[in-house]
Design an enzyme around this catalytic site. Structure first.
Site, PDB file in Angstrom:
ATOM      1  N   GLY A 104       0.780  -1.235   0.000  1.00  0.00           N
ATOM      2  CA  GLY A 104       0.000   0.000   0.000  1.00  0.00           C
ATOM      3  C   GLY A 104       0.811   1.283   0.000  1.00  0.00           C
ATOM      4  O   GLY A 104       0.320   2.315   0.458  1.00  0.00           O
TER       5      GLY A 104
ATOM      6  N   MET B  73      -3.824  -7.295  -7.040  1.00  0.00           N
ATOM      7  CA  MET B  73      -3.263  -8.422  -7.780  1.00  0.00           C
ATOM      8  C   MET B  73      -4.298  -9.389  -8.345  1.00  0.00           C
ATOM      9  O   MET B  73      -4.007 -10.571  -8.519  1.00  0.00           O
ATOM     10  CB  MET B  73      -2.289  -9.192  -6.875  1.00  0.00           C
ATOM     11  CG  MET B  73      -1.174  -8.347  -6.310  1.00  0.00           C
ATOM     12  SD  MET B  73      -0.138  -7.616  -7.575  1.00  0.00           S
ATOM     13  CE  MET B  73       0.906  -9.008  -7.929  1.00  0.00           C
TER      14      MET B  73
ATOM     15  N   ILE C 153      -7.385  -9.959 -11.427  1.00  0.00           N
ATOM     16  CA  ILE C 153      -7.999  -9.396 -12.621  1.00  0.00           C
ATOM     17  C   ILE C 153      -9.474  -9.176 -12.298  1.00  0.00           C
ATOM     18  O   ILE C 153     -10.153 -10.078 -11.788  1.00  0.00           O
ATOM     19  CB  ILE C 153      -7.828 -10.345 -13.817  1.00  0.00           C
ATOM     20  CG1 ILE C 153      -6.336 -10.472 -14.101  1.00  0.00           C
ATOM     21  CG2 ILE C 153      -8.601  -9.845 -15.034  1.00  0.00           C
ATOM     22  CD1 ILE C 153      -5.958 -11.054 -15.418  1.00  0.00           C
ATOM     23  N   LEU C 154      -9.953  -7.977 -12.550  1.00  0.00           N
ATOM     24  CA  LEU C 154     -11.347  -7.674 -12.210  1.00  0.00           C
ATOM     25  C   LEU C 154     -12.279  -8.403 -13.164  1.00  0.00           C
ATOM     26  O   LEU C 154     -12.023  -8.486 -14.363  1.00  0.00           O
ATOM     27  CB  LEU C 154     -11.591  -6.167 -12.324  1.00  0.00           C
ATOM     28  CG  LEU C 154     -10.967  -5.308 -11.234  1.00  0.00           C
ATOM     29  CD1 LEU C 154     -11.001  -3.832 -11.628  1.00  0.00           C
ATOM     30  CD2 LEU C 154     -11.677  -5.513  -9.908  1.00  0.00           C
TER      31      LEU C 154
ATOM     32  N   ASN D 187      -5.089   2.039 -13.367  1.00  0.00           N
ATOM     33  CA  ASN D 187      -4.104   1.204 -12.677  1.00  0.00           C
ATOM     34  C   ASN D 187      -2.715   1.799 -12.887  1.00  0.00           C
ATOM     35  O   ASN D 187      -2.482   2.502 -13.867  1.00  0.00           O
ATOM     36  CB  ASN D 187      -4.144  -0.211 -13.276  1.00  0.00           C
ATOM     37  CG  ASN D 187      -3.136  -1.147 -12.639  1.00  0.00           C
ATOM     38  OD1 ASN D 187      -2.960  -1.151 -11.416  1.00  0.00           O
ATOM     39  ND2 ASN D 187      -2.460  -1.942 -13.452  1.00  0.00           N
TER      40      ASN D 187
ATOM     41  N   HIS E  19       1.273   0.530 -13.315  1.00  0.00           N
ATOM     42  CA  HIS E  19       2.054  -0.683 -13.584  1.00  0.00           C
ATOM     43  C   HIS E  19       3.540  -0.311 -13.670  1.00  0.00           C
ATOM     44  O   HIS E  19       3.895   0.678 -14.324  1.00  0.00           O
ATOM     45  CB  HIS E  19       1.582  -1.310 -14.898  1.00  0.00           C
ATOM     46  CG  HIS E  19       2.300  -2.573 -15.216  1.00  0.00           C
ATOM     47  ND1 HIS E  19       2.016  -3.760 -14.580  1.00  0.00           N
ATOM     48  CD2 HIS E  19       3.317  -2.835 -16.073  1.00  0.00           C
ATOM     49  CE1 HIS E  19       2.825  -4.693 -15.041  1.00  0.00           C
ATOM     50  NE2 HIS E  19       3.625  -4.163 -15.947  1.00  0.00           N
TER      51      HIS E  19
HETATM   52  C1  GRF Z   1       3.581  -1.102  -7.551  1.00  0.00           C
HETATM   53  O1  GRF Z   1       4.864  -1.293  -8.069  1.00  0.00           O
HETATM   54  C2  GRF Z   1       2.584  -0.944  -8.661  1.00  0.00           C
HETATM   55  O2  GRF Z   1       3.097  -0.384  -9.816  1.00  0.00           O
HETATM   56  C3  GRF Z   1       2.190  -2.386  -8.940  1.00  0.00           C
HETATM   57  O3  GRF Z   1       2.192  -3.012  -7.681  1.00  0.00           O
HETATM   58  C4  GRF Z   1       3.077  -2.333  -6.805  1.00  0.00           C
HETATM   59  C5  GRF Z   1       2.286  -1.967  -5.596  1.00  0.00           C
HETATM   60  O4  GRF Z   1       3.074  -1.444  -4.562  1.00  0.00           O
HETATM   61  N1  GRF Z   1       0.940  -2.467  -9.641  1.00  0.00           N
HETATM   62  P1  GRF Z   1       2.385  -0.784  -3.298  1.00  0.00           P
HETATM   63  O5  GRF Z   1       1.465  -1.826  -2.671  1.00  0.00           O
HETATM   64  O6  GRF Z   1       1.634   0.419  -3.736  1.00  0.00           O
HETATM   65  O7  GRF Z   1       3.516  -0.448  -2.376  1.00  0.00           O
END
Ligand code: GRF
Length: 194
Positions: free
Chosen positions: A20, A95, A97-98, A112, A114
């Protein structure tokens, strides 16, 4: 310049699965002047997600829902979002897929972040793969969510050089810092056009 009154702000929901750190940066940024969003709801599909502790500390409504299990639970999420007048859903390390019916209900309103320069390196282990392929640059991408993994329309990308010294871990940290900067700003910008 005064802060925007909480009631005038647009409500967003953040979906998480883990640490988070992006959630934190999104919440922190929302307390700045002129920012038009408020994190009203946090949903995690993992009961023990660290981000949920932060949500509790901040007294933000939070729910653990493993809603991909059934449509009934998915509908529960949609009801929570409706009740809280959620204008946009922001995935931050979510983590799962919706499900398609969920995306349909929030079409064009789910984004999102990524950790790669999409369309390169969708999915997991992005940093190790970028280094292994001797990429000169990597970075992060904020994009709309559609039914395919990490494939929706790109909103913004920021890149950073991969140095000889970089490991998957150092690159991850470098990119995470950039994520924390661009995601809150992008959320604010996208919402101002909704
Ligand atoms: C991040 O690197 C984001 O790009 C990916 O998952 C990671 C989440 O990290 N989708 P956090 O939980 O926000 O620290």
């Amino acid at each position: 310049m005064k802060k925007l009154d909480g009631n005038l702000k647009k409500n967003i929901a953040v979906f998480i699965s883990g640490r988070g750190s992006n959630l934190k940066s999104i919440v922190r940024y929302s307390s700045k002047k002129k920012i038009i969003y408020k994190v009203k709801v946090i949903i995690s599909n993992k009961r023990n997600a660290q981000g949920l502790l932060f949500a509790k500390k901040q007294k933000i409504k939070n729910y653990y829902i493993n809603f991909t299990k059934s449509k009934r639970l998915g509908n529960r999420v949609l009801n929570i979002l409706k009740k809280n007048d959620i204008k946009m859903v922001c995935l931050a390390g979510f983590m799962k897929i919706l499900p398609a019916y969920f995306i349909k209900n929030y079409k064009g309103k789910i984004i999102n972040i990524h950790p790669s320069l999409l369309p390169k390196y969708k999915g997991l282990n992005t940093h190790a793969r970028a280094i292994k392929n001797n990429e000169e640059f990597s970075g992060c991408t904020v994009h709309y969510v559609n039914n395919l993994l990490d494939s929706g329309k790109i909103i913004i990308q920021k890149k950073t050089r991969i140095t000889k010294k970089d490991t998957a871990n150092s690159l991850k940290q470098k990119i995470l810092k950039i994520e924390h900067k661009i995601y809150p700003r992008t959320i604010n910008k996208v919402l101002s056009n909704l």
